[in-house]
Design an enzyme around this catalytic site. Structure first.
Site, PDB file in Angstrom:
ATOM      1  N   LEU A  44      46.580  47.389  31.195  1.00  0.00           N
ATOM      2  CA  LEU A  44      46.275  47.407  32.873  1.00  0.00           C
ATOM      3  C   LEU A  44      46.270  46.073  33.138  1.00  0.00           C
ATOM      4  O   LEU A  44      46.261  44.939  32.511  1.00  0.00           O
ATOM      5  CB  LEU A  44      44.993  48.235  32.751  1.00  0.00           C
ATOM      6  CG  LEU A  44      44.812  49.641  32.234  1.00  0.00           C
ATOM      7  CD1 LEU A  44      43.419  49.942  32.119  1.00  0.00           C
ATOM      8  CD2 LEU A  44      45.723  50.576  33.261  1.00  0.00           C
ATOM      9  N   SER A  45      46.134  45.875  34.604  1.00  0.00           N
ATOM     10  CA  SER A  45      46.155  44.454  35.170  1.00  0.00           C
ATOM     11  C   SER A  45      44.803  43.702  34.506  1.00  0.00           C
ATOM     12  O   SER A  45      45.116  42.352  34.327  1.00  0.00           O
ATOM     13  CB  SER A  45      46.063  44.572  36.676  1.00  0.00           C
ATOM     14  OG  SER A  45      44.915  45.266  37.288  1.00  0.00           O
ATOM     15  N   GLU A  46      43.970  44.487  34.381  1.00  0.00           N
ATOM     16  CA  GLU A  46      42.777  43.888  33.808  1.00  0.00           C
ATOM     17  C   GLU A  46      41.917  44.603  32.769  1.00  0.00           C
ATOM     18  O   GLU A  46      41.672  45.872  33.007  1.00  0.00           O
ATOM     19  CB  GLU A  46      41.767  43.184  34.737  1.00  0.00           C
ATOM     20  CG  GLU A  46      42.321  42.491  35.983  1.00  0.00           C
ATOM     21  CD  GLU A  46      42.537  41.180  35.573  1.00  0.00           C
ATOM     22  OE1 GLU A  46      42.002  40.518  34.325  1.00  0.00           O
ATOM     23  OE2 GLU A  46      43.164  40.341  36.279  1.00  0.00           O
ATOM     24  N   THR A  47      41.475  43.948  31.653  1.00  0.00           N
ATOM     25  CA  THR A  47      40.270  44.550  30.807  1.00  0.00           C
ATOM     26  C   THR A  47      39.275  43.704  30.796  1.00  0.00           C
ATOM     27  O   THR A  47      39.378  42.502  30.539  1.00  0.00           O
ATOM     28  CB  THR A  47      40.900  44.622  29.460  1.00  0.00           C
ATOM     29  OG1 THR A  47      42.002  45.738  29.222  1.00  0.00           O
ATOM     30  CG2 THR A  47      39.860  45.282  28.430  1.00  0.00           C
ATOM     31  N   CYS A  71      38.029  38.092  38.361  1.00  0.00           N
ATOM     32  CA  CYS A  71      38.666  39.579  38.675  1.00  0.00           C
ATOM     33  C   CYS A  71      37.618  40.395  39.456  1.00  0.00           C
ATOM     34  O   CYS A  71      36.456  40.601  38.785  1.00  0.00           O
ATOM     35  CB  CYS A  71      39.190  39.955  37.271  1.00  0.00           C
ATOM     36  SG  CYS A  71      39.682  41.539  37.461  1.00  0.00           S
TER      37      CYS A  71
END
Length: 263
Positions: A44-47, A71
């Site tokens: 995913l774009s961020e964790t 983020c």
């Protein structure tokens, strides 16, 4: 080792819109290589990972390729997990991060996040930016990202970027923005250098976009929409060097990560 994992659609009014983020609560920090591997596996774009610290939490964010300084959507998702799933009942959550102290509170069904503002400044447009966008913006500014300002919402919708060219720029990414037809402003956000060609909804980008549009439009409270395929809406309030971003979050899944004793 078993780790809880939540996947949350942030800046979303319903499932399958907004920006999906993974959230992994931890009792203590794991090795950075393992955090990177989990983020890469999630794809995913961020964790986001957080650990209790003092009266709040230490929060870190990872793309599939690297740790990042700020983020927004994964912060929103982390606060949502704490409030809804982990029993946090305080008035406000305080996160200690690489971008300093971030505060999140609930308000009428939304979550409000207090972030540092960053006003972009006018710069000469690099050739790679213009060729990468395939269009000439009315003006180009820069802060953490390049900000390409266009005249119409349709200009943003019609962009077909060359991500290989944008990946070579000397900033985190490229934010393309214009006045909105229904929102005060719209945007699309490209981060190919971070292995995220187009981010669905980018909270941190609005720390740059909202101050620009607040100054240009002469108003402190603005509505924003990101025009990715999924799309998402944000509320922005600008003042005193800060940007308060507001949005909602929707659960997608709860799962368990199984880490063997020996990798």
């Amino acid at each position: 080792m078993r780790l809880e994992l939540y996947q949350v659609d942030a800046f979303a009014e319903k499932l399958f819109e907004g920006n999906p983020a993974a959230v992994v609560p931890l009792a203590e920090w794991l090795d950075d290589d393992l955090l990177c591997a989990i983020a890469n596996e999630n794809n995913l774009s961020e964790t986001a990972f957080f650990v209790p610290e003092g009266d709040g939490y230490r929060l870190r964010w990872f793309t599939p390729a690297a740790e990042v300084d700020l983020c927004g959507h994964a912060t929103l998702a982390s606060a949502h997990v704490l409030y809804k799933h982990l029993g946090y009942d305080g008035e406000e959550i305080v996160f200690d991060t690489r971008s300093g102290e971030l505060r999140v509170r609930r308000s009428e069904g939304s979550l409000r996040m207090d972030f540092p503002a960053s006003l972009p400044e006018a710069v000469d447009a690099p050739d790679e930016l213009l060729s990468g966008l395939g269009a000439v913006p009315a003006e180009v500014l820069a802060a953490a990202d390049y900000v390409a300002v266009f005249e119409r919402e349709s200009d943003i919708r019609e962009l077909v970027p060359d991500f290989s060219r944008l990946a070579g720029l000397d900033r985190r990414g490229v934010l393309a923005t214009a006045p909105g037809n229904e929102a005060d402003f719209v945007s699309r956000c490209f981060f190919p250098a971070l292995a995220v060609n187009e981010d669905p909804v980018t909270g941190s980008a609005h720390c740059e976009l909202a101050p620009y549009w607040a100054a240009r439009l002469g108003k402190q409270c603005l509505s924003a929409r990101q025009l990715s395929r999924r799309g998402g809406c944000l509320g922005c309030e600008v003042g005193h060097g800060r940007v308060v971003l507001s949005g909602r979050a929707v659960d997608y899944l709860k799962g368990e990560i199984l880490i063997p004793d020996r990798l």
